[in-house]
Design a protein around this motif. Structure first.
Motif, PDB file in Angstrom:
ATOM      1  N   PHE A 105       0.825  -1.207   0.000  1.00 17.96           N
ATOM      2  CA  PHE A 105       0.000   0.000   0.000  1.00 17.96           C
ATOM      3  C   PHE A 105       0.864   1.264   0.000  1.00 17.96           C
ATOM      4  CE2 PHE A 105      -3.848  -2.366   1.657  1.00 17.96           C
ATOM      5  CZ  PHE A 105      -4.620  -2.106   0.536  1.00 17.96           C
ATOM      6  N   ALA A 106       1.938   1.252   0.759  1.00 12.73           N
ATOM      7  CA  ALA A 106       2.833   2.417   0.771  1.00 12.73           C
ATOM      8  C   ALA A 106       3.409   2.636  -0.627  1.00 12.73           C
ATOM      9  CB  ALA A 106       3.952   2.216   1.793  1.00 12.73           C
ATOM     10  N   HIS A 107       3.822   1.559  -1.258  1.00 15.22           N
ATOM     11  CA  HIS A 107       4.410   1.650  -2.589  1.00 15.22           C
ATOM     12  C   HIS A 107       3.394   2.188  -3.600  1.00 15.22           C
ATOM     13  CE1 HIS A 107       7.107   0.708  -5.853  1.00 15.22           C
ATOM     14  NE2 HIS A 107       6.072   0.164  -6.472  1.00 15.22           N
ATOM     15  N   ILE A 108       2.192   1.640  -3.598  1.00 10.69           N
ATOM     16  CA  ILE A 108       1.161   2.100  -4.534  1.00 10.69           C
ATOM     17  C   ILE A 108       0.794   3.549  -4.221  1.00 10.69           C
ATOM     18  CG2 ILE A 108      -1.239   1.786  -5.226  1.00 10.69           C
ATOM     19  CD1 ILE A 108      -0.686  -1.259  -5.062  1.00 10.69           C
ATOM     20  N   GLY A 109       0.726   3.893  -2.929  1.00 12.95           N
ATOM     21  CA  GLY A 109       0.429   5.274  -2.548  1.00 12.95           C
ATOM     22  C   GLY A 109       1.451   6.260  -3.076  1.00 12.95           C
ATOM     23  N   GLU A 110       2.689   5.827  -3.202  1.00 13.92           N
ATOM     24  CA  GLU A 110       3.731   6.702  -3.741  1.00 13.92           C
ATOM     25  C   GLU A 110       3.603   6.873  -5.253  1.00 13.92           C
ATOM     26  OE1 GLU A 110       7.412   4.881  -2.606  1.00 13.92           O
ATOM     27  OE2 GLU A 110       7.029   5.177  -0.467  1.00 13.92           O
ATOM     28  N   HIS A 111       2.996   5.914  -5.944  1.00 17.86           N
ATOM     29  CA  HIS A 111       2.989   5.923  -7.406  1.00 17.86           C
ATOM     30  C   HIS A 111       1.652   6.249  -8.055  1.00 17.86           C
ATOM     31  CE1 HIS A 111       6.715   3.720  -6.521  1.00 17.86           C
ATOM     32  NE2 HIS A 111       7.141   4.355  -7.585  1.00 17.86           N
ATOM     33  N   VAL A 112       0.571   6.089  -7.332  1.00 20.58           N
ATOM     34  CA  VAL A 112      -0.740   6.382  -7.912  1.00 20.58           C
ATOM     35  C   VAL A 112      -0.849   7.894  -8.134  1.00 20.58           C
ATOM     36  CG1 VAL A 112      -2.049   6.619  -5.749  1.00 20.58           C
ATOM     37  CG2 VAL A 112      -3.142   5.641  -7.745  1.00 20.58           C
ATOM     38  N   LYS A 113      -1.505   8.284  -9.213  1.00 14.64           N
ATOM     39  CA  LYS A 113      -1.565   9.708  -9.572  1.00 14.64           C
ATOM     40  C   LYS A 113      -2.694  10.459  -8.856  1.00 14.64           C
ATOM     41  CE  LYS A 113       0.394   8.460 -14.008  1.00 14.64           C
ATOM     42  NZ  LYS A 113       0.428   7.021 -13.757  1.00 14.64           N
ATOM     43  N   ASP A 114      -3.818   9.807  -8.652  1.00 13.19           N
ATOM     44  CA  ASP A 114      -4.976  10.422  -8.014  1.00 13.19           C
ATOM     45  C   ASP A 114      -4.662  10.727  -6.544  1.00 13.19           C
ATOM     46  OD1 ASP A 114      -7.551   9.928  -6.250  1.00 13.19           O
ATOM     47  OD2 ASP A 114      -8.267  10.527  -8.247  1.00 13.19           O
ATOM     48  N   GLU A 115      -4.823  11.984  -6.155  1.00  9.67           N
ATOM     49  CA  GLU A 115      -4.457  12.417  -4.789  1.00  9.67           C
ATOM     50  C   GLU A 115      -5.306  11.747  -3.714  1.00  9.67           C
ATOM     51  OE1 GLU A 115      -1.867  14.174  -3.546  1.00  9.67           O
ATOM     52  OE2 GLU A 115      -1.105  14.067  -5.595  1.00  9.67           O
ATOM     53  N   GLN A 116      -6.588  11.560  -3.987  1.00  4.98           N
ATOM     54  CA  GLN A 116      -7.451  10.891  -3.007  1.00  4.98           C
ATOM     55  C   GLN A 116      -6.989   9.457  -2.792  1.00  4.98           C
ATOM     56  OE1 GLN A 116     -11.626  10.756  -4.036  1.00  4.98           O
ATOM     57  NE2 GLN A 116     -12.113   9.394  -2.346  1.00  4.98           N
ATOM     58  N   LEU A 117      -6.680   8.765  -3.871  1.00  7.70           N
ATOM     59  CA  LEU A 117      -6.199   7.387  -3.756  1.00  7.70           C
ATOM     60  C   LEU A 117      -4.835   7.347  -3.085  1.00  7.70           C
ATOM     61  CD1 LEU A 117      -7.246   5.868  -7.188  1.00  7.70           C
ATOM     62  CD2 LEU A 117      -8.218   5.375  -4.934  1.00  7.70           C
ATOM     63  N   LYS A 118      -3.999   8.305  -3.370  1.00  5.03           N
ATOM     64  CA  LYS A 118      -2.672   8.386  -2.739  1.00  5.03           C
ATOM     65  C   LYS A 118      -2.828   8.438  -1.213  1.00  5.03           C
ATOM     66  CE  LYS A 118       0.403  10.911  -4.837  1.00  5.03           C
ATOM     67  NZ  LYS A 118       1.476  10.030  -5.261  1.00  5.03           N
ATOM     68  N   ARG A 119      -3.692   9.332  -0.738  1.00  7.60           N
ATOM     69  CA  ARG A 119      -3.934   9.445   0.715  1.00  7.60           C
ATOM     70  C   ARG A 119      -4.513   8.153   1.287  1.00  7.60           C
ATOM     71  NH1 ARG A 119      -5.511  14.489  -1.061  1.00  7.60           N
ATOM     72  NH2 ARG A 119      -7.700  13.904  -1.082  1.00  7.60           N
ATOM     73  N   TYR A 120      -5.451   7.554   0.532  1.00  8.67           N
ATOM     74  CA  TYR A 120      -6.076   6.322   0.990  1.00  8.67           C
ATOM     75  C   TYR A 120      -5.033   5.207   1.167  1.00  8.67           C
ATOM     76  CZ  TYR A 120      -8.764   2.063   1.134  1.00  8.67           C
ATOM     77  OH  TYR A 120      -9.261   0.841   1.514  1.00  8.67           O
ATOM     78  N   PHE A 121      -4.190   5.014   0.158  1.00  9.69           N
ATOM     79  CA  PHE A 121      -3.209   3.935   0.225  1.00  9.69           C
ATOM     80  C   PHE A 121      -2.180   4.162   1.324  1.00  9.69           C
ATOM     81  CE2 PHE A 121      -4.759   2.820  -4.042  1.00  9.69           C
ATOM     82  CZ  PHE A 121      -4.980   1.471  -3.827  1.00  9.69           C
ATOM     83  N   LEU A 122      -1.776   5.391   1.512  1.00  7.28           N
ATOM     84  CA  LEU A 122      -0.810   5.656   2.588  1.00  7.28           C
ATOM     85  C   LEU A 122      -1.455   5.427   3.954  1.00  7.28           C
ATOM     86  CD1 LEU A 122       1.056   8.707   1.026  1.00  7.28           C
ATOM     87  CD2 LEU A 122       1.798   6.311   1.115  1.00  7.28           C
ATOM     88  N   ALA A 123      -2.730   5.809   4.102  1.00  2.00           N
ATOM     89  CA  ALA A 123      -3.444   5.562   5.362  1.00  2.00           C
ATOM     90  C   ALA A 123      -3.624   4.062   5.594  1.00  2.00           C
ATOM     91  CB  ALA A 123      -4.801   6.267   5.356  1.00  2.00           C
ATOM     92  N   GLU A 124      -3.931   3.319   4.534  1.00  2.00           N
ATOM     93  CA  GLU A 124      -4.098   1.862   4.663  1.00  2.00           C
ATOM     94  C   GLU A 124      -2.781   1.191   5.023  1.00  2.00           C
ATOM     95  OE1 GLU A 124      -6.820  -0.328   4.709  1.00  2.00           O
ATOM     96  OE2 GLU A 124      -7.737   1.619   5.019  1.00  2.00           O
ATOM     97  N   SER A 125      -1.680   1.716   4.524  1.00  4.48           N
ATOM     98  CA  SER A 125      -0.367   1.176   4.895  1.00  4.48           C
ATOM     99  C   SER A 125      -0.171   1.293   6.407  1.00  4.48           C
ATOM    100  CB  SER A 125       0.742   1.930   4.152  1.00  4.48           C
ATOM    101  OG  SER A 125       2.004   1.511   4.608  1.00  4.48           O
ATOM    102  N   LEU A 126      -0.525   2.450   6.946  1.00  8.36           N
ATOM    103  CA  LEU A 126      -0.412   2.655   8.401  1.00  8.36           C
ATOM    104  C   LEU A 126      -1.377   1.745   9.161  1.00  8.36           C
ATOM    105  CD1 LEU A 126      -0.117   6.554   8.524  1.00  8.36           C
ATOM    106  CD2 LEU A 126       1.715   4.856   8.815  1.00  8.36           C
ATOM    107  N   LYS A 127      -2.556   1.510   8.591  1.00  3.00           N
ATOM    108  CA  LYS A 127      -3.541   0.634   9.236  1.00  3.00           C
ATOM    109  C   LYS A 127      -3.000  -0.798   9.313  1.00  3.00           C
ATOM    110  CE  LYS A 127      -7.686   0.369  10.931  1.00  3.00           C
ATOM    111  NZ  LYS A 127      -7.967   1.028  12.210  1.00  3.00           N
ATOM    112  N   ARG A 128      -2.339  -1.250   8.249  1.00  3.72           N
ATOM    113  CA  ARG A 128      -1.754  -2.599   8.265  1.00  3.72           C
ATOM    114  C   ARG A 128      -0.661  -2.690   9.327  1.00  3.72           C
ATOM    115  NH1 ARG A 128      -5.400  -2.142   5.138  1.00  3.72           N
ATOM    116  NH2 ARG A 128      -6.007  -3.647   3.571  1.00  3.72           N
ATOM    117  N   ALA A 129       0.120  -1.625   9.476  1.00  2.00           N
ATOM    118  CA  ALA A 129       1.155  -1.598  10.520  1.00  2.00           C
ATOM    119  C   ALA A 129       0.499  -1.687  11.899  1.00  2.00           C
ATOM    120  CB  ALA A 129       2.005  -0.337  10.400  1.00  2.00           C
ATOM    121  N   SER A 130      -0.601  -0.991  12.077  1.00  2.00           N
ATOM    122  CA  SER A 130      -1.338  -1.030  13.344  1.00  2.00           C
ATOM    123  C   SER A 130      -1.876  -2.435  13.616  1.00  2.00           C
ATOM    124  CB  SER A 130      -2.484  -0.015  13.291  1.00  2.00           C
ATOM    125  OG  SER A 130      -3.322  -0.150  14.404  1.00  2.00           O
TER     126      SER A 130
END
Length: 154
Positions: free
Chosen positions: A29-54
């Motif tokens: 998710f962190a990787h996809i969040g860094e590469h996806v172009k859509d800003e909403q999706l970028k935020r979503y994937f980075l947040a989901e990466s943190l959720k998986r860590a949690s």
């Protein structure tokens, strides 16, 4: 009568499998969040990466309570290959749709490992924790899938 130490070892094995898949998801998710172009999706994937860590932290805490302190998660081989393929897609300039397909495949793996874990005889607190996490994983899968499908419709 079953041996409590065998049940503990089986529970430990199951939780480590889930932790490995969460590790894969966190990195993916962190990787996809860094590469996806859509800003909403970028935020979503980075947040989901943190959720998986949690989620990983919660499960590692359960193992610590059971006296397991040597928890090394490097993810799974298939997760590593999946991330490598996702990385190649990103470097080759693949679309957000194709990156979302990659994310959905990762979520399919997470859904399977949670379903497999919950089909086992686990202590109630662990079962409740996994059930709560699974609910989030299923919602995340549906979110990724619906956004992937919406990109096709455009």
């Amino acid at each position: 009568m079953s041996d409590p130490s065998n049940k503990l070892k089986e529970s430990e094995k199951i939780l480590k499998e889930v932790i490995d898949v969460l590790h894969d998801g966190q990195l993916g998710f962190a990787h996809i969040g860094e590469h996806v172009k859509d800003e909403q999706l970028k935020r979503y994937f980075l947040a989901e990466s943190l959720k998986r860590a949690s989620f990983r932290g919660e499960l590692e805490n359960e193992l610590h309570r059971d006296g397991v302190h040597d928890i090394k998660s490097e993810g799974t081989v298939s997760g590593t290959l999946h991330r490598t393929w996702g990385d190649l897609k990103a470097k080759l300039g693949f679309s957000d749709h194709q990156l979302l397909e990659t994310a959905e495949q990762g979520e399919d793996a997470a859904k399977k490992v949670y379903a497999d874990a919950l089909s086992q005889d686990l202590p109630l607190p662990v079962r409740q924790l996994l059930t709560e996490q699974q609910s989030h994983i299923l919602t995340s899968h549906d979110y990724v899938k619906s956004h992937r499908d919406a990109l096709v419709a455009k």
